[in-house]
Design a protein around this motif. Sequence first.
Motif, PDB file in Angstrom:
ATOM      1  N   LEU A   6      -2.246   4.186  -6.156  1.00  0.00           N
ATOM      2  CA  LEU A   6      -3.320   3.663  -5.310  1.00  0.00           C
ATOM      3  C   LEU A   6      -4.600   4.452  -5.517  1.00  0.00           C
ATOM      4  CD1 LEU A   6      -4.058   1.656  -3.030  1.00  0.00           C
ATOM      5  CD2 LEU A   6      -3.505   3.479  -1.410  1.00  0.00           C
ATOM      6  N   LEU A  24      -8.031  -3.620  -2.240  1.00  0.00           N
ATOM      7  CA  LEU A  24      -7.535  -2.372  -2.814  1.00  0.00           C
ATOM      8  C   LEU A  24      -7.661  -2.410  -4.331  1.00  0.00           C
ATOM      9  CD1 LEU A  24      -4.563  -3.298  -4.068  1.00  0.00           C
ATOM     10  CD2 LEU A  24      -3.806  -2.917  -1.746  1.00  0.00           C
ATOM     11  N   THR A  28     -10.511  -1.846   4.574  1.00  0.00           N
ATOM     12  CA  THR A  28     -10.315  -2.910   5.554  1.00  0.00           C
ATOM     13  C   THR A  28     -11.689  -3.369   6.030  1.00  0.00           C
ATOM     14  OG1 THR A  28      -8.257  -1.846   6.264  1.00  0.00           O
ATOM     15  CG2 THR A  28      -9.160  -3.546   7.711  1.00  0.00           C
ATOM     16  N   ARG A  84      -8.377  -7.333   3.630  1.00  0.00           N
ATOM     17  CA  ARG A  84      -8.068  -6.044   3.020  1.00  0.00           C
ATOM     18  C   ARG A  84      -8.381  -6.124   1.531  1.00  0.00           C
ATOM     19  NH1 ARG A  84      -4.161  -3.277   6.201  1.00  0.00           N
ATOM     20  NH2 ARG A  84      -4.586  -1.489   4.851  1.00  0.00           N
ATOM     21  N   GLU A 103       0.829  -1.200   0.000  1.00  0.00           N
ATOM     22  CA  GLU A 103       0.000   0.000   0.000  1.00  0.00           C
ATOM     23  C   GLU A 103       0.869   1.258   0.000  1.00  0.00           C
ATOM     24  OE1 GLU A 103      -4.029   1.114   2.366  1.00  0.00           O
ATOM     25  OE2 GLU A 103      -2.237   0.840   3.605  1.00  0.00           O
ATOM     26  N   SER A 162      -8.341   1.768  -0.944  1.00  0.00           N
ATOM     27  CA  SER A 162      -7.874   0.764   0.008  1.00  0.00           C
ATOM     28  C   SER A 162      -8.899   0.669   1.129  1.00  0.00           C
ATOM     29  CB  SER A 162      -6.509   1.138   0.575  1.00  0.00           C
ATOM     30  OG  SER A 162      -6.070   0.157   1.512  1.00  0.00           O
TER      31      SER A 162
END
Length: 377
Positions: free
Chosen positions: A104, A117, A109, A115, A89, A107
């Motif tokens: 990125l 992304l 959780t 996780r 990440e 992202s």
Amino acid sequence: MRRALSWLIFSLAVSVVTTCAADSGDQRSELINDRPAPSVSTFCVGRFLIDVPQGSRLSGADYKYDYLQIERPEPKSFEDFHREFNQKEARLKAEKHEKDPSLLRISRTPTADSRVLSFWKFDMSAGLIEVEGYRWIDGTQYVLKARAGTSPPVEGTISREELILGKMEKALSHLRPRLDTEIPAEPGYCFEGGFIASPEWELEEAGIDIDIAGHPDAFVSVWFYPLHMSRHDRPLLERMGGVLQFLGRLATSVRVLRSGNRQVGPYRGQEHLATAPNSGGMRGHSFIWETEGEGTLDTPALKIELTTGHRDKDRNPQKTKLTDEQAMKLWDEVLNSFRVRPTASPEKLLHRDPPAGMPQPAETPQSGVAHPAGSAS
């Protein structure tokens, strides 16, 4: 996973006429001696089961569930799971993209042990977005991967990126470990080392190779895939007839042992059983059965193969120990065992015991929250 067929003639034939050929033992001593067959090993692939001689092992596999590629599970500590994800990440955040502040994009959780992304793979890429999902369960890391297009969504719908992220989170939440010997009682999708519980058939694919116990030259391949992704221009028997015409004089070394229509359970298909010399001059077998399916999620195209005489790990031609009769007997036993995995009613599942040997619920490190291996949200 896919190993090239070792004997030359059918390697040429299959490469010419089919888009799904498998590049992908001591026949059971009891079988060779015409004694009753021993117990079998049952493999769960997707929502199907197939039986092979006891001791056979999975040697290669490819799984796709609801547009998601399932990677092979990997042993990993909870600390390494988070450390490696955080490092990835951070790398994506640090690298700029020509249209975005970084590679990125998203992202998330969803839970303490999962996780997801999405990111650009390259700093100038603009066509596809990479989507990855991770989950840690009892010392094992599971990874799902997919790609999403960047075209604007139709008014009133979500973007393709959000759609894939949603599928990823849903699949991760319903994922649990599975021993290779475990045959789940609830509906869902089996893959190597895991299971995704789901009563509804999704867009599902798989291809596996199983090395036959005691026979280093023999393996069984099982494939299923949506028909529209690999439609054949002609049925199997027509294609194989064209192969023999194409080979001309070489076709005289091919012996067709059996060929015709064959129904396996509810699936109407065709089989073609042949033997031909491999590149070392030793004869091997290429047995194929396939059905085009009926164009629905639960009636996919299916293909099952038995190959003998393929090369060893050093690429040397091998001689099969199986006579034609023994190979055909093994083929019939394996093919006739193919079926949809039976499932129990929801009421029975509420009270069943966990499978023998399955890891028991463990407290998730750092979070202090229990995450049972079979949990699903």
